[in-house]
Motif scaffolding. Structure first.
Motif, mmCIF file in Angstrom:
data_model
loop_
_atom_site.group_PDB
_atom_site.id
_atom_site.type_symbol
_atom_site.label_atom_id
_atom_site.label_comp_id
_atom_site.label_asym_id
_atom_site.label_seq_id
_atom_site.Cartn_x
_atom_site.Cartn_y
_atom_site.Cartn_z
ATOM 1 N N GLY A 37 67.248 -44.120 122.964
ATOM 2 C CA GLY A 37 66.967 -45.477 122.392
ATOM 3 C C GLY A 37 67.841 -45.500 120.837
ATOM 4 O O GLY A 37 67.880 -46.745 120.572
ATOM 5 N N SER A 38 68.267 -44.273 120.465
ATOM 6 C CA SER A 38 69.235 -44.454 119.468
ATOM 7 C C SER A 38 70.563 -45.254 119.848
ATOM 8 O O SER A 38 70.855 -44.914 121.054
ATOM 9 C CB SER A 38 69.629 -43.136 118.614
ATOM 10 O OG SER A 38 68.517 -42.639 118.269
ATOM 11 N N LYS A 39 71.470 -46.078 118.986
ATOM 12 C CA LYS A 39 72.630 -46.567 119.292
ATOM 13 C C LYS A 39 73.534 -45.429 119.357
ATOM 14 O O LYS A 39 73.692 -44.295 118.667
ATOM 15 C CB LYS A 39 73.228 -47.663 118.128
ATOM 16 C CG LYS A 39 72.406 -48.859 118.323
ATOM 17 C CD LYS A 39 73.154 -49.815 117.472
ATOM 18 C CE LYS A 39 72.515 -51.215 117.568
ATOM 19 N NZ LYS A 39 73.048 -52.076 116.621
ATOM 20 N N MET A 40 74.587 -45.465 120.738
ATOM 21 C CA MET A 40 75.358 -44.380 120.781
ATOM 22 C C MET A 40 76.529 -44.770 119.577
ATOM 23 O O MET A 40 76.887 -45.866 119.252
ATOM 24 C CB MET A 40 76.290 -44.822 122.245
ATOM 25 C CG MET A 40 75.294 -44.266 123.262
ATOM 26 S SD MET A 40 74.299 -42.867 123.454
ATOM 27 C CE MET A 40 75.494 -41.823 124.087
ATOM 28 N N PRO A 41 76.844 -43.474 118.998
ATOM 29 C CA PRO A 41 77.606 -43.599 117.778
ATOM 30 C C PRO A 41 79.241 -43.881 117.966
ATOM 31 O O PRO A 41 79.737 -43.695 119.142
ATOM 32 C CB PRO A 41 77.575 -42.180 117.213
ATOM 33 C CG PRO A 41 77.522 -41.239 118.553
ATOM 34 C CD PRO A 41 76.453 -42.257 119.234
ATOM 35 N N TYR A 42 80.019 -44.282 116.892
ATOM 36 C CA TYR A 42 81.443 -44.285 117.001
ATOM 37 C C TYR A 42 81.955 -42.896 116.932
ATOM 38 O O TYR A 42 81.197 -41.919 116.258
ATOM 39 C CB TYR A 42 81.969 -45.201 115.791
ATOM 40 C CG TYR A 42 81.659 -46.459 115.860
ATOM 41 C CD1 TYR A 42 82.990 -47.245 116.335
ATOM 42 C CD2 TYR A 42 80.546 -47.155 115.639
ATOM 43 C CE1 TYR A 42 82.494 -48.665 116.537
ATOM 44 C CE2 TYR A 42 80.264 -48.468 115.703
ATOM 45 C CZ TYR A 42 81.344 -49.250 116.293
ATOM 46 O OH TYR A 42 81.160 -50.799 116.400
ATOM 47 N N TYR A 43 83.166 -42.658 117.090
ATOM 48 C CA TYR A 43 83.820 -41.205 116.777
ATOM 49 C C TYR A 43 84.750 -41.644 116.094
ATOM 50 O O TYR A 43 85.989 -42.174 116.712
ATOM 51 C CB TYR A 43 83.896 -40.474 118.205
ATOM 52 C CG TYR A 43 84.604 -39.158 117.959
ATOM 53 C CD1 TYR A 43 84.221 -38.200 117.081
ATOM 54 C CD2 TYR A 43 85.776 -39.035 118.481
ATOM 55 C CE1 TYR A 43 84.829 -37.082 116.904
ATOM 56 C CE2 TYR A 43 86.478 -37.865 118.496
ATOM 57 C CZ TYR A 43 85.892 -36.697 117.823
ATOM 58 O OH TYR A 43 86.563 -35.548 117.546
ATOM 59 N N CYS A 44 85.511 -40.947 114.876
ATOM 60 C CA CYS A 44 86.330 -41.346 114.252
ATOM 61 C C CYS A 44 86.529 -42.852 114.036
ATOM 62 O O CYS A 44 87.916 -43.015 113.977
ATOM 63 C CB CYS A 44 87.420 -40.557 114.704
ATOM 64 S SG CYS A 44 87.435 -38.914 114.758
ATOM 65 N N GLY A 45 85.625 -43.498 113.852
ATOM 66 C CA GLY A 45 85.636 -44.912 113.748
ATOM 67 C C GLY A 45 86.191 -45.749 114.639
ATOM 68 O O GLY A 45 86.147 -47.003 114.818
ATOM 69 N N GLU A 46 85.946 -45.161 116.010
ATOM 70 C CA GLU A 46 86.595 -45.947 117.227
ATOM 71 C C GLU A 46 85.236 -45.966 118.060
ATOM 72 O O GLU A 46 84.438 -45.003 118.468
ATOM 73 C CB GLU A 46 87.480 -45.050 117.790
ATOM 74 C CG GLU A 46 88.963 -44.888 116.979
ATOM 75 C CD GLU A 46 89.467 -46.351 116.667
ATOM 76 O OE1 GLU A 46 89.519 -47.236 117.831
ATOM 77 O OE2 GLU A 46 90.155 -46.618 115.733
ATOM 78 N N LYS A 47 85.266 -47.002 118.899
ATOM 79 C CA LYS A 47 84.375 -47.005 120.097
ATOM 80 C C LYS A 47 84.818 -46.140 121.351
ATOM 81 O O LYS A 47 86.123 -46.122 121.444
ATOM 82 C CB LYS A 47 84.116 -48.504 120.537
ATOM 83 C CG LYS A 47 83.606 -49.316 119.757
ATOM 84 C CD LYS A 47 83.504 -50.965 120.313
ATOM 85 C CE LYS A 47 82.583 -51.897 119.480
ATOM 86 N NZ LYS A 47 82.501 -53.065 120.142
ATOM 87 N N VAL A 48 83.958 -45.300 121.728
ATOM 88 C CA VAL A 48 84.296 -44.422 122.749
ATOM 89 C C VAL A 48 83.053 -44.579 123.822
ATOM 90 O O VAL A 48 82.177 -44.962 123.819
ATOM 91 C CB VAL A 48 84.412 -42.977 122.340
ATOM 92 C CG1 VAL A 48 85.585 -42.818 121.301
ATOM 93 C CG2 VAL A 48 83.011 -42.637 121.902
ATOM 94 N N GLN A 49 83.620 -43.867 125.134
ATOM 95 C CA GLN A 49 82.449 -43.681 125.929
ATOM 96 C C GLN A 49 81.845 -42.167 125.717
ATOM 97 O O GLN A 49 82.579 -41.369 125.391
ATOM 98 C CB GLN A 49 83.157 -43.670 127.507
ATOM 99 C CG GLN A 49 83.344 -45.036 127.741
ATOM 100 C CD GLN A 49 83.648 -45.405 129.338
ATOM 101 O OE1 GLN A 49 84.131 -44.411 129.861
ATOM 102 N NE2 GLN A 49 83.590 -46.433 129.621
#
Length: 56
Positions: A37-49
């Motif tokens: 249920g938590s939002k999947m995070p950014y990594y180093c400020g970038e959208k990732v899978q």
């Protein structure tokens, strides 16, 4: 959310479909524990899978 070769994959910003340890996909990798249920995070400020590597 995508099922890929029996793996669960989810993109930054989408709700996490399964609590567990997730690994970012790409050249630079990291892992983090994310709750369902938590939002999947950014990594180093970038959208990732993210790919689920261990369900909790």
């Amino acid at each position: 959310m995508i099922l890929h070769h029996s793996s669960l994959i989810c993109k930054t910003g989408l709700p996490c479909p399964q609590s567990g340890i997730w690994e970012s996909m790409g050249n630079f990798k990291t892992t983090c524990t994310i709750s369902r249920g938590s939002k999947m995070p950014y990594y180093c400020g970038e959208k990732v899978q993210w790919v689920l590597i261990r369900a909790l």
